[in-house]
Structures are given as structure tokens and as C-alpha cells.
Scaffold this motif. Structure first.
Motif, PDB file in Angstrom:
ATOM      1  N   GLY A 110       4.695   2.596  -7.226  1.00 21.58           N
ATOM      2  CA  GLY A 110       3.800   3.732  -7.424  1.00 21.58           C
ATOM      3  C   GLY A 110       4.361   5.043  -7.895  1.00 21.58           C
ATOM      4  N   GLN A 117       2.805  11.831 -11.056  1.00 19.59           N
ATOM      5  CA  GLN A 117       1.689  12.209 -11.872  1.00 19.59           C
ATOM      6  C   GLN A 117       0.444  13.120 -10.943  1.00 19.59           C
ATOM      7  OE1 GLN A 117      -0.191   8.833 -13.728  1.00 19.59           O
ATOM      8  NE2 GLN A 117       1.202   8.585 -15.379  1.00 19.59           N
ATOM      9  N   PHE A 118       0.538  12.528  -9.610  1.00 20.78           N
ATOM     10  CA  PHE A 118      -0.271  12.959  -8.586  1.00 20.78           C
ATOM     11  C   PHE A 118       0.224  14.532  -8.231  1.00 20.78           C
ATOM     12  CE2 PHE A 118      -1.428  12.115  -3.835  1.00 20.78           C
ATOM     13  CZ  PHE A 118      -2.175  13.353  -3.855  1.00 20.78           C
ATOM     14  N   ARG A 138      -3.298   6.564  -7.567  1.00 18.55           N
ATOM     15  CA  ARG A 138      -4.207   7.036  -8.351  1.00 18.55           C
ATOM     16  C   ARG A 138      -5.437   7.575  -7.672  1.00 18.55           C
ATOM     17  NH1 ARG A 138      -1.709   3.906 -12.236  1.00 18.55           N
ATOM     18  NH2 ARG A 138      -0.173   4.970 -13.600  1.00 18.55           N
ATOM     19  N   GLY A 183      -4.828  10.055  -5.094  1.00 18.90           N
ATOM     20  CA  GLY A 183      -4.392  11.308  -5.790  1.00 18.90           C
ATOM     21  C   GLY A 183      -5.787  11.861  -6.203  1.00 18.90           C
ATOM     22  N   ALA A 184      -6.892  11.239  -6.684  1.00 18.09           N
ATOM     23  CA  ALA A 184      -7.877  11.887  -6.911  1.00 18.09           C
ATOM     24  C   ALA A 184      -8.738  12.342  -5.930  1.00 18.09           C
ATOM     25  CB  ALA A 184      -8.979  10.929  -7.787  1.00 18.09           C
ATOM     26  N   ALA A 242       2.867   7.052 -10.692  1.00 16.94           N
ATOM     27  CA  ALA A 242       1.575   7.582 -10.341  1.00 16.94           C
ATOM     28  C   ALA A 242       1.827   8.523  -9.541  1.00 16.94           C
ATOM     29  CB  ALA A 242       0.828   6.459  -9.821  1.00 16.94           C
ATOM     30  N   GLY A 297       0.194   1.532  -7.724  1.00 16.44           N
ATOM     31  CA  GLY A 297      -0.045   2.436  -8.429  1.00 16.44           C
ATOM     32  C   GLY A 297      -1.470   2.781  -8.646  1.00 16.44           C
ATOM     33  N   VAL A 298      -2.364   1.847  -9.226  1.00 17.49           N
ATOM     34  CA  VAL A 298      -3.767   2.092  -9.287  1.00 17.49           C
ATOM     35  C   VAL A 298      -4.336   2.794  -7.740  1.00 17.49           C
ATOM     36  CG1 VAL A 298      -6.047   1.072  -9.313  1.00 17.49           C
ATOM     37  CG2 VAL A 298      -3.843   0.288 -10.586  1.00 17.49           C
TER      38      VAL A 298
END
Length: 714
Positions: free
Chosen positions: A28, A34-35, A63, A66-67, A31, A59-60
Motif C-alpha cells: 500500500g 497519496q493519503f 485508500r 484515507g478517505a 496509496a 492499497g484499496v
């Protein structure tokens, strides 16, 4: 067991620890980066340890985490709203006040201006956004990042269940009264954690009432040792004031609830009927509760019936306070001291009254009695007296009285100062008692930024939000520009909040103001007036601190019309620090230094004040105050006089600060050293600061802002 999502997110917002959500292993890293980048747009960042943990997860799922976390931190700083401004180019393009009104009148009426009076607030284009949020964004250049921008670290936590239980134990065991928001969080946590580990002691009675509510619902034995504990529990069950300061409308209670409450009263009175003396101070509340409990239906619980007999006046049980008053009224100081010695907390709280006007011999006896009983008094009460005495050797300009909702009353200080020799001896005794209770030895690292923070002896009136400090705290302003903001979202009717800034000189006299009636000047610019908020609305005041000549800048939020702070769907105040060259939108989350909920019962909010320091720099003093005002049409012009009195009562008062407690730690033999950023916190050490640092040993103790009350010794 897993706590509800809303509870997990509330704990995350309070602790800034990201729970170890269940996730499959994987790569991950992309991801996670990006987070991290997404967080930085709101002024947050993943700690190295948290980034590493997330990089080993699918990674999914990273994310998804993170959201969820980004939504929480966005709400913390107010970045979940679309902050539009009346003037699209604000702070540029704001006209002079007269120019603005003249233009608006001409645009409305052309050359045929009516002869009679014109209602300026009813002009079609006044008070409503004349452009969309997207049009505002298009009119502003990109925000330029700066090394001075706030960066708040998020740290790894335990599982959601572990985080919930850890936070519950911290809140339940707090030595100081909690804010309304923390009490609400505690109520949810207590219900979730009722079957798990409990704190060794729950010293704050209001907190105990909230915990008892969960125990009552779960059928777990109550934690009560006074009849007032039962009354507080009844208030908690009825969603009332567990502090017993405001009347509670008791709900109808189920038969099982009535039986438990009456059994608790019966056993308390049978153990010691002197507990009936506590009924008198809340006689009316007991009468109303009796109508719900129906004690006559439980003849086998006569002790409970006696409580309500005292409330009705059918049985005499003179309160402890009445006995003390009778002794003092009769000139029996020795008798009063003997009585108060049986309740040392009340003795300490009565110290000023007893010492006022006492002869030197009487003062000696009073101080002796205090010294002999300090060991049985809570550390919070001792430190409260210590702070109080720091303001009693000279008359105060004004006395302020604040309730838990931040409502402050000011009165002239008609008290005679206490003799400095008496105050000096008592202060030394109080300090010595605190030193005795502090752990000796060990190593403590202190972030200098936390030293000016007022010691949180109570959090009742401290607002919820982000970066909020206790009343009386000081923090420096590190940028040349400050920008105040207010957001509100009306609920059922049209509501107009007005953001203003009152400028005062060294003598607390008005030196100017910025508001909807004064858009420019004094080094600042107002973003324009919004008079309704069906979809939410924002107002701003931008200040170039280098050009402001006043000594004090007091931001104020007035309820001009409509719903109050407790009635709207949501409202908050905050401020940003930024440099002129950073440009950007009116609201930039990375520049937000604090955001506090507006929830007081007054119609004018005074969250904080900017003060010009002697060296020419600026600092923030935290107020958390609300003023009584008219039901409508409140404005800075008619509230300035009262506001300056309230401000003076707070600014000129001496508060105990974290620095004072740290000094006592040194006296206790603790090795206290200054912490600098990036210094690791080694094994066995204790860290005290505003935020948790990056590098902390597993067995180190960390006390960030939310845990500062735990430093107060029992």
C-alpha cells in the motif's frame, strides 16, 4: 467487539491517532503516499510510523481508510464547508463602506432614488452571495505553501476497540470537570465500555453521573456515595444538567429505573442519615424528581422516602452549609473551622471569605487549619486556590464570574485585598503540598510552546474544536497576517450572524472596529455581510498585523437575527495565520490555527483576543466567553462597552500555567529539560507538549494538549 463508526471517528478527532483498522496485507506504499499528500492540503501529515504501517496494507483498503480519515480532519479545521465570501475578490476588491452603499443604492434605484428612508438591508443584492463558490475559486490564485504553515501529525493507534476503551478510561478518570462536548463523548464511550475495565476512581461528580447512566442501563451496580450522586444520575438519564446549575425536566422513568434509584437512596440514608443534609441545596429538583420516582409505592425503602420528606419540609435536616453559616453569623470561628475541617474541600473553597476581615490571630488559626487539612483535598482544588490567591494582594479592575457555558458577569471588586504575608505563607503551603504529591525523580521533556498554556483546572467552558486552549492561555502569532472566520448554517428560520473585530487601546478604550458597517480601515478588511444561511454562510476579517496600531483586537460574533448559537444546525469560529504573498482562497485549511464550536447561551461570542506584546509582536489570549445581549439587532456598536469590561477582567487576571506546574516538578526533584523539534523521547521519559512528537519510545509517557489535565496530581 467494534465500536460504531461515528464513535471511532470522534475518538480519532480527539486523539489524532488513526486506529489499526482491519486490512489485508499488501503493498500500500503508493496509496499511503497519496493519503499523505491529501492530508497536507488540510495541514496534516502521517507520522513516519503510521506511513510505514499503512504501506504494508492492501492499497484499496488504505485508500478507504484515507478517505475516512481525511473527512475527519477536514471537519476538525472546518474544511468540509464551501466557504464563499460576499465580495468575490476578498481581501482585494472590497470597497469603502460609503462607496459600497452608494453603489448598491444606485444599482437598485438608478437615478430615481426615493425621497423617504431606504431600508438598506432589504436591497435585493445585499446580504446574499452574488457569485457561486466555483466563481470565487476561479478568481483567486493558488495558495503558496510556506514553511510557517501548520503541520499536525497523525499517529498510529490501537484497534478501534482499544482506542475507544483507552479514551474512555482517560475521560472517566479525569481530575477536572469536562466540557459539554467531552461529556457527550464520554456518554457514548461509557455505554460501549460498560462491560470492560473501569478506572480505579472517578473523582469528578458530573463525570460519575454520566458513567452511572450507562451502568443503570446495563444493570451494573451504581457508583454513588451521596444522595446528590443519585440526583445527578436522574438528570443524566433525562438529558439534563448533571452539574445541577440549570433545572432539569425529568422524563418518565421505567419501573426498573425507579427501583434502582430508590434503592440507592435508601441504602445511603440507612448507612448514614447525615447524608440527608445534602438534600436542602437542591430541594426543588428533589421535589420534581419525587413526582417521577413515586417513593410511596416502595414502603420497604423508607430511607428513600426520608429524602423526599426533607425536600418537602416534612422532616428537618439542616444542610452542612447552613450549620457553617450559623457558626460564622454567631461569631464562632472555631466552631466553623471545626465543621469545615470535616469537609476540607469546602474549607479550601471558603478560604478567601474566612480570611477577609480576619484579625491577625484569626488569620493564623485559619491558615493553620488549612495547612492541617490540605492532605485530604484534591489537587485541582488546591491549585484553584493557588491561582485565586495570585490575584488577591491587590484589587482587581473588575471581577468576572463565568458559568459552564462561558457566560461571564462582571462586577466591581469591592473586596479588601488579603495581606501579602498571609497570602505568601498560604501559597508556600499549597505549593509544598503539590510538590509532595508529584513523583520524585524521572526525566521530563517539555515543549516550550506549552509553557504559557493555562493549567486546565476545569474544561467546562472550553469550546470543542481544533487547536483550542483553556481560558487564559497565551500563544504567539507567527505570521504577519491574521484572518478571522465564522461559519453558520441556519436550521429552521432565517439567521444572520455578524463577524466583527473591536479594536481597543492600552486603556481598553475603543480605537476602531471592522464589521458590516465598517468594511475597511485600521489595518483590516471585512469580507462583507451575509444575512441568511439556508446552505451555510461564511464571513471573514483579514488583518495586516504590521499596520494595526491598536493594543487589542477582539473578534466578536453577533447574533443579529434568527437562531442562536445553540439553535443553528452548526456554527464555528476560527482564525488563520498567513503571509500576504501566500495568496489563495479566503479559507485555506493549511493556515487554520484554531477552530472552535460556537455553542454558548449568549447572543455575542468572544472566543479570543489578539494582544500586541511589549516587543511589538502579537499573541493570542483565549477567552471562551459569551455575552448577554438583545434578542435581535446585536452589533459591535452597542456591545463594545460591555465587551471591553469582560476583556479586561480576563486579560488582567493572573492564571496558573503549565510553566508553574513544571517549576513545582523541578522542586520535587524531577529532571526537566527543554524539548526541541525532532528530539526523540527516550525510554522511560515523560513528554509534555501541545502535540505528540514524531519519535517516542514505546514505554515513554506522552501528555499532549488533550491529556494535560492528567498532570494535575490527585
Amino acid at each position: 467487539m467494534t465500536p460504531p463508526a461515528a464513535l471511532t471517528e470522534a475518538v480519532l478527532a480527539r486523539t489524532l491517532r488513526v486506529p489499526a483498522f482491519a486490512a489485508a496485507p499488501g503493498d500500500g506504499s503508493a496509496a499511503a503516499r497519496q493519503f499523505d499528500v491529501a492530508l497536507m492540503s488540510a495541514g496534516f501529515k502521517l507520522s513516519g510510523e503510521l506511513l510505514q504501517r499503512l504501506s504494508t496494507m492492501d492499497g484499496v483498503q488504505v485508500r478507504a481508510i484515507g478517505a475516512r480519515v481525511c473527512a475527519v480532519v477536514a471537519r476538525l479545521v472546518g474544511d468540509d464547508k464551501r466557504h464563499n465570501a460576499y465580495f468575490r475578490d476578498f481581501p482585494a476588491g472590497v470597497p469603502d463602506t460609503v462607496e459600497f452603499w452608494t453603489g448598491l443604492i444606485r444599482e437598485t434605484f438608478g437615478d430615481e432614488i426615493p425621497d423617504g428612508p431606504v431600508n438598506l438591508l432589504a436591497l435585493p443584492k445585499y446580504g446574499r452571495y452574488q457569485h457561486s463558490y466555483e466563481e470565487l475559486l476561479a478568481a483567486h490564485a493558488e495558495f503558496v505553501p510556506s514553511l510557517k504553515d501548520r503541520v499536525t501529525l497523525l499517529h498510529p493507534g490501537g484497534t478501534p476497540d482499544e482506542e475507544a476503551r483507552r479514551t474512555y478510561l482517560e475521560l472517566a478518570a479525569t481530575p477536572v470537570p469536562l466540557s459539554t462536548e467531552d461529556l457527550a463523548l464520554l456518554a457514548d464511550l461509557a455505554a460501549y465500555c460498560v462491560d470492560g475495565p473501569q478506572p480505579k476512581a472517578i473523582p469528578v461528580r458530573e463525570v460519575r453521573a454520566v458513567v452511572n447512566r450507562a451502568r443503570l442501563a446495563a444493570g451494573v451496580p451504581l457508583l454513588v456515595d451521596t444522595v446528590t450522586d443519585v440526583l445527578r444520575l436522574a438528570c443524566a438519564v433525562s438529558e439534563g444538567d448533571v452539574g445541577l446549575r440549570e433545572p432539569t425536566r425529568f422524563r418518565s422513568l421505567r419501573r426498573a429505573e425507579r427501583r434502582v434509584l430508590l434503592e440507592a437512596l435508601h441504602h445511603l440514608v440507612r448507612q448514614d442519615d447525615r447524608k440527608l443534609a445534602d438534600v436542602g441545596p437542591h430541594r426543588e429538583a428533589w421535589k420534581r424528581l419525587g413526582e417521577r420516582l413515586h417513593p410511596h409505592e416502595y414502603p420497604h425503602l423508607p430511607g428513600a422516602a426520608e429524602v423526599f420528606a426533607v425536600a418537602r419540609g416534612d422532616r428537618s435536616a439542616r444542610s452542612f452549609a447552613a450549620r457553617v453559616e450559623a457558626a460564622l453569623a454567631g461569631g464562632d470561628l472555631s466552631g466553623a473551622l471545626d465543621l469545615l475541617a470535616t469537609r476540607p474541600g469546602m474549607l479550601v473553597r471558603a478560604a478567601d471569605r474566612l480570611l477577609r476581615g480576619a484579625t491577625p490571630e484569626q488569620s493564623h488559626r485559619i491558615v493553620e487549619s488549612l495547612e492541617q487539612n490540605l492532605a485530604r483535598v484534591s489537587g485541582r482544588v488546591i491549585l484553584s486556590l493557588r491561582e485565586h490567591l495570585g490575584n488577591r494582594t491587590a484589587p482587581e479592575a473588575a471581577r468576572g464570574f463565568a458559568n459552564r457555558r462561558g457566560r461571564l458577569w462582571v462586577a466591581p471588586d469591592a473586596r479588601a485585598p488579603l495581606p501579602s504575608t498571609v497570602v505568601g505563607r498560604l501559597v508556600e503551603s499549597l505549593d509544598a503540598e503539590i510538590v509532595r504529591r508529584l513523583p520524585a525523580g524521572g526525566r521530563v521533556l517539555v515543549d516550550p510552546a506549552v509553557l504559557p498554556v493555562a493549567l486546565p483546572l476545569s474544561q467546562r467552558s472550553t469550546a470543542a474544536g481544533f487547536g483550542v486552549l483553556p481560558r487564559g492561555s497565551r500563544t504567539p502569532v507567527g505570521a504577519g497576517h491574521a484572518r478571522f472566520f465564522v461559519y453558520w448554517h441556519q436550521n429552521a428560520r432565517r439567521t444572520d450572524f455578524d463577524l466583527s473585530a473591536l479594536l481597543l487601546d492600552d486603556g481598553f478604550r475603543t480605537a476602531g472596529q471592522l464589521s458590516w458597517t465598517s468594511l475597511r480601515g485600521y489595518g483590516g478588511t471585512h469580507s462583507g455581510d451575509i444575512t441568511e444561511a439556508p446552505d451555510g454562510a461564511s464571513e471573514f476579517i483579514d488583518l495586516d498585523l504590521r499596520t494595526v496600531s491598536a493594543r487589542y483586537i477582539l473578534p466578536m460574533v453577533h447574533v443579529y437575527s434568527g437562531e442562536g448559537f445553540q439553535e443553528v444546525r452548526e456554527s464555528f469560529f476560527g482564525y488563520m495565520e498567513r503571509e500576504a504573498e501566500q495568496l489563495g482562497k479566503p479559507f485555506e485549511a493549511r493556515s487554520v490555527r484554531m477552530r472552535s464550536t460556537l455553542a454558548g447561551t449568549g447572543r455575542v461570542a468572544l472566543p479570543l483576543v489578539f494582544v500586541r506584546d511589549d516587543d511589538g509582536g502579537w499573541s493570542v489570549r483565549w477567552l471562551h466567553l459569551y455575552m448577554t445581549a438583545s434578542p435581535e439587532f446585536n452589533a459591535v456598536e452597542n456591545s463594545a462597552g460591555t465587551a471591553s469590561l469582560l476583556l479586561r477582567a480576563i486579560v488582567e487576571r493572573s492564571y496558573l500555567r503549565v510553566a508553574d506546574l513544571v517549576a513545582l516538578m523541578r522542586r520535587a526533584g524531577t529532571d526537566v529539560t527543554e524539548w526541541t523539534p525532532d528530539d526523540p523521547v527516550p525510554s522511560g521519559a515523560t513528554f509534555i507538549g501541545l502535540e505528540r512528537p514524531e519519535h517516542v519510545a514505546d514505554d515513554a509517557a506522552v501528555y499532549p494538549l488533550a491529556r494535560l489535565p492528567e498532570l494535575i496530581p490527585d
